[in-house]
Motif scaffolding. Structure first.
Motif, PDB file in Angstrom:
ATOM      1  N   PHE A   9       0.839  -1.237   0.076  1.00 38.02           N
ATOM      2  CA  PHE A   9      -0.117   0.052   0.071  1.00 38.02           C
ATOM      3  C   PHE A   9       0.840   1.339   0.113  1.00 38.02           C
ATOM      4  CE2 PHE A   9      -2.948   3.223   1.956  1.00 38.02           C
ATOM      5  CZ  PHE A   9      -3.872   3.199   1.155  1.00 38.02           C
ATOM      6  N   THR A  10       1.860   1.165   0.780  1.00 37.98           N
ATOM      7  CA  THR A  10       3.084   2.451   0.710  1.00 37.98           C
ATOM      8  C   THR A  10       3.468   2.703  -0.443  1.00 37.98           C
ATOM      9  OG1 THR A  10       3.396   2.235   3.288  1.00 37.98           O
ATOM     10  CG2 THR A  10       4.835   3.288   2.079  1.00 37.98           C
ATOM     11  N   THR A  11       3.833   1.673  -1.371  1.00 35.57           N
ATOM     12  CA  THR A  11       4.426   1.717  -2.660  1.00 35.57           C
ATOM     13  C   THR A  11       3.473   2.418  -3.440  1.00 35.57           C
ATOM     14  OG1 THR A  11       5.832  -0.147  -2.046  1.00 35.57           O
ATOM     15  CG2 THR A  11       5.287   0.434  -4.516  1.00 35.57           C
ATOM     16  N   PHE A  12       2.200   1.747  -3.465  1.00 37.01           N
ATOM     17  CA  PHE A  12       1.072   2.480  -4.324  1.00 37.01           C
ATOM     18  C   PHE A  12       0.926   3.825  -3.948  1.00 37.01           C
ATOM     19  CE2 PHE A  12      -3.418   3.816  -4.241  1.00 37.01           C
ATOM     20  CZ  PHE A  12      -3.590   3.776  -5.632  1.00 37.01           C
ATOM     21  N   ILE A  13       0.974   4.325  -2.759  1.00 38.31           N
ATOM     22  CA  ILE A  13       0.661   5.804  -2.255  1.00 38.31           C
ATOM     23  C   ILE A  13       1.856   6.544  -2.759  1.00 38.31           C
ATOM     24  CG2 ILE A  13       0.748   7.298  -0.236  1.00 38.31           C
ATOM     25  CD1 ILE A  13      -2.174   5.875  -0.939  1.00 38.31           C
ATOM     26  N   GLU A  14       2.950   6.024  -2.655  1.00 37.09           N
ATOM     27  CA  GLU A  14       4.262   6.761  -3.220  1.00 37.09           C
ATOM     28  C   GLU A  14       4.043   7.087  -4.739  1.00 37.09           C
ATOM     29  OE1 GLU A  14       8.757   5.276  -3.843  1.00 37.09           O
ATOM     30  OE2 GLU A  14       8.440   5.434  -1.731  1.00 37.09           O
ATOM     31  N   ALA A  15       3.814   6.065  -5.291  1.00 33.79           N
ATOM     32  CA  ALA A  15       3.886   6.193  -6.738  1.00 33.79           C
ATOM     33  C   ALA A  15       2.624   7.131  -7.197  1.00 33.79           C
ATOM     34  CB  ALA A  15       3.606   4.754  -7.424  1.00 33.79           C
ATOM     35  N   ALA A  16       1.661   7.277  -6.475  1.00 38.31           N
ATOM     36  CA  ALA A  16       0.373   8.019  -6.726  1.00 38.31           C
ATOM     37  C   ALA A  16       0.852   9.436  -6.595  1.00 38.31           C
ATOM     38  CB  ALA A  16      -0.658   7.615  -6.061  1.00 38.31           C
TER      39      ALA A  16
ATOM     40  N   GLU B  69       1.435  12.426  -9.414  1.00 39.09           N
ATOM     41  CA  GLU B  69       0.633  13.670  -9.105  1.00 39.09           C
ATOM     42  C   GLU B  69       1.475  14.991  -8.903  1.00 39.09           C
ATOM     43  OE1 GLU B  69      -2.558  14.424  -9.754  1.00 39.09           O
ATOM     44  OE2 GLU B  69      -2.723  12.315 -10.418  1.00 39.09           O
ATOM     45  N   LEU B  70       2.745  14.815  -8.209  1.00 41.03           N
ATOM     46  CA  LEU B  70       3.583  15.969  -7.619  1.00 41.03           C
ATOM     47  C   LEU B  70       4.764  16.092  -8.500  1.00 41.03           C
ATOM     48  CD1 LEU B  70       2.652  15.505  -3.950  1.00 41.03           C
ATOM     49  CD2 LEU B  70       1.412  17.160  -5.678  1.00 41.03           C
ATOM     50  N   GLY B  71       5.379  15.182  -9.111  1.00 36.54           N
ATOM     51  CA  GLY B  71       6.456  15.005  -9.777  1.00 36.54           C
ATOM     52  C   GLY B  71       7.472  14.139  -9.427  1.00 36.54           C
ATOM     53  N   GLU B  72       8.308  13.411 -10.324  1.00 35.49           N
ATOM     54  CA  GLU B  72       9.146  12.655  -9.828  1.00 35.49           C
ATOM     55  C   GLU B  72      10.267  13.148  -8.949  1.00 35.49           C
ATOM     56  OE1 GLU B  72       9.361   9.232 -10.566  1.00 35.49           O
ATOM     57  OE2 GLU B  72       7.298   9.255 -11.449  1.00 35.49           O
ATOM     58  N   ASN B  73      10.703  14.559  -9.215  1.00 36.81           N
ATOM     59  CA  ASN B  73      11.669  15.040  -8.477  1.00 36.81           C
ATOM     60  C   ASN B  73      11.613  15.015  -6.842  1.00 36.81           C
ATOM     61  OD1 ASN B  73       9.628  16.918  -8.904  1.00 36.81           O
ATOM     62  ND2 ASN B  73      10.770  18.667  -8.337  1.00 36.81           N
ATOM     63  N   LEU B  74      10.309  14.728  -6.450  1.00 40.91           N
ATOM     64  CA  LEU B  74      10.081  14.629  -4.760  1.00 40.91           C
ATOM     65  C   LEU B  74      10.716  13.494  -4.403  1.00 40.91           C
ATOM     66  CD1 LEU B  74       6.525  15.970  -4.491  1.00 40.91           C
ATOM     67  CD2 LEU B  74       8.628  16.970  -3.714  1.00 40.91           C
ATOM     68  N   ILE B  75      10.887  12.564  -4.961  1.00 40.00           N
ATOM     69  CA  ILE B  75      11.539  11.249  -4.521  1.00 40.00           C
ATOM     70  C   ILE B  75      12.702  11.428  -3.721  1.00 40.00           C
ATOM     71  CG2 ILE B  75      13.250  10.727  -6.637  1.00 40.00           C
ATOM     72  CD1 ILE B  75      11.194   8.172  -4.697  1.00 40.00           C
ATOM     73  N   ASN B  76      13.694  12.821  -4.401  1.00 36.78           N
ATOM     74  CA  ASN B  76      14.662  13.032  -3.432  1.00 36.78           C
ATOM     75  C   ASN B  76      14.770  14.018  -2.274  1.00 36.78           C
ATOM     76  OD1 ASN B  76      16.437  11.469  -5.196  1.00 36.78           O
ATOM     77  ND2 ASN B  76      16.371  13.123  -6.603  1.00 36.78           N
TER      78      ASN B  76
ATOM     79  N   HIS C 192       9.603  11.052   2.073  1.00 37.08           N
ATOM     80  CA  HIS C 192       9.338   9.480   2.316  1.00 37.08           C
ATOM     81  C   HIS C 192       8.478   9.520   3.604  1.00 37.08           C
ATOM     82  CE1 HIS C 192      11.317   7.531  -0.855  1.00 37.08           C
ATOM     83  NE2 HIS C 192      12.185   8.441  -0.659  1.00 37.08           N
ATOM     84  N   GLN C 193       8.770  10.594   4.714  1.00 35.27           N
ATOM     85  CA  GLN C 193       7.971  10.659   5.860  1.00 35.27           C
ATOM     86  C   GLN C 193       6.495  11.129   5.519  1.00 35.27           C
ATOM     87  OE1 GLN C 193       8.823   9.886   9.040  1.00 35.27           O
ATOM     88  NE2 GLN C 193       6.770  10.185   9.570  1.00 35.27           N
ATOM     89  N   MET C 194       6.453  11.831   4.630  1.00 38.33           N
ATOM     90  CA  MET C 194       5.015  12.461   4.189  1.00 38.33           C
ATOM     91  C   MET C 194       4.404  10.937   3.978  1.00 38.33           C
ATOM     92  SD  MET C 194       3.555  15.089   1.439  1.00 38.33           S
ATOM     93  CE  MET C 194       4.191  14.159  -0.014  1.00 38.33           C
TER      94      MET C 194
END
Length: 126
Positions: A71-78, A82-89, A94-96
């Motif tokens: 489920f966390t993987t799904f939420i992260e991907a969603a 929606e917000l942009g791949e750059n947020l991964i860094n 990840h806390q959010m």
């Protein structure tokens, strides 16, 4: 009253986008450019789905936290979609994701929908 988890997630994403724009001091022109960069063609969404399924497949079947991790993987991907791949860094991303996932997992009104989503993710061809 029935809650649609997709609409609820969309509302959460919209709120995060508004806060992110306010924090960045987005101008209307910048906001339009950001919105255009966030619109994903079908090919990108297909690629995103494949990446999510690959990450889900990498979670050990006997992991006691497998359902939560799926489920966390799904939420992260969603959120990244929606917000942009750059947020991964981003340091707080990840806390959010963990906070949102945990909140949704613990919400009694969403329990059935969350379990259905997890079941669908686990049964989807990878």
């Amino acid at each position: 009253m029935s809650l649609d988890p997709v609409n609820r997630l969309s509302s959460i994403v919209a709120l995060i986008q508004r806060r992110q724009s306010a924090a960045e001091g987005a101008t209307p022109a910048r906001s339009k450019a950001t919105a255009r960069s966030r619109s994903k063609p079908a090919v990108a969404l297909d690629s995103l789905g494949k990446r999510v399924m690959a990450r889900i497949d990498a979670i050990a079947p006997d992991d006691p936290q497998r359902r939560r991790k799926v489920f966390t993987t799904f939420i992260e991907a969603a959120l990244l979609n929606e917000l942009g791949e750059n947020l991964i860094n981003d340091a707080g991303f990840h806390q959010m994701v963990d906070t949102i996932s945990q909140t949704l997992l613990e919400e009694p009104l969403l329990s059935a929908q969350v379990e259905t989503a997890i079941d669908a993710l686990l049964s989807a061809p990878g």
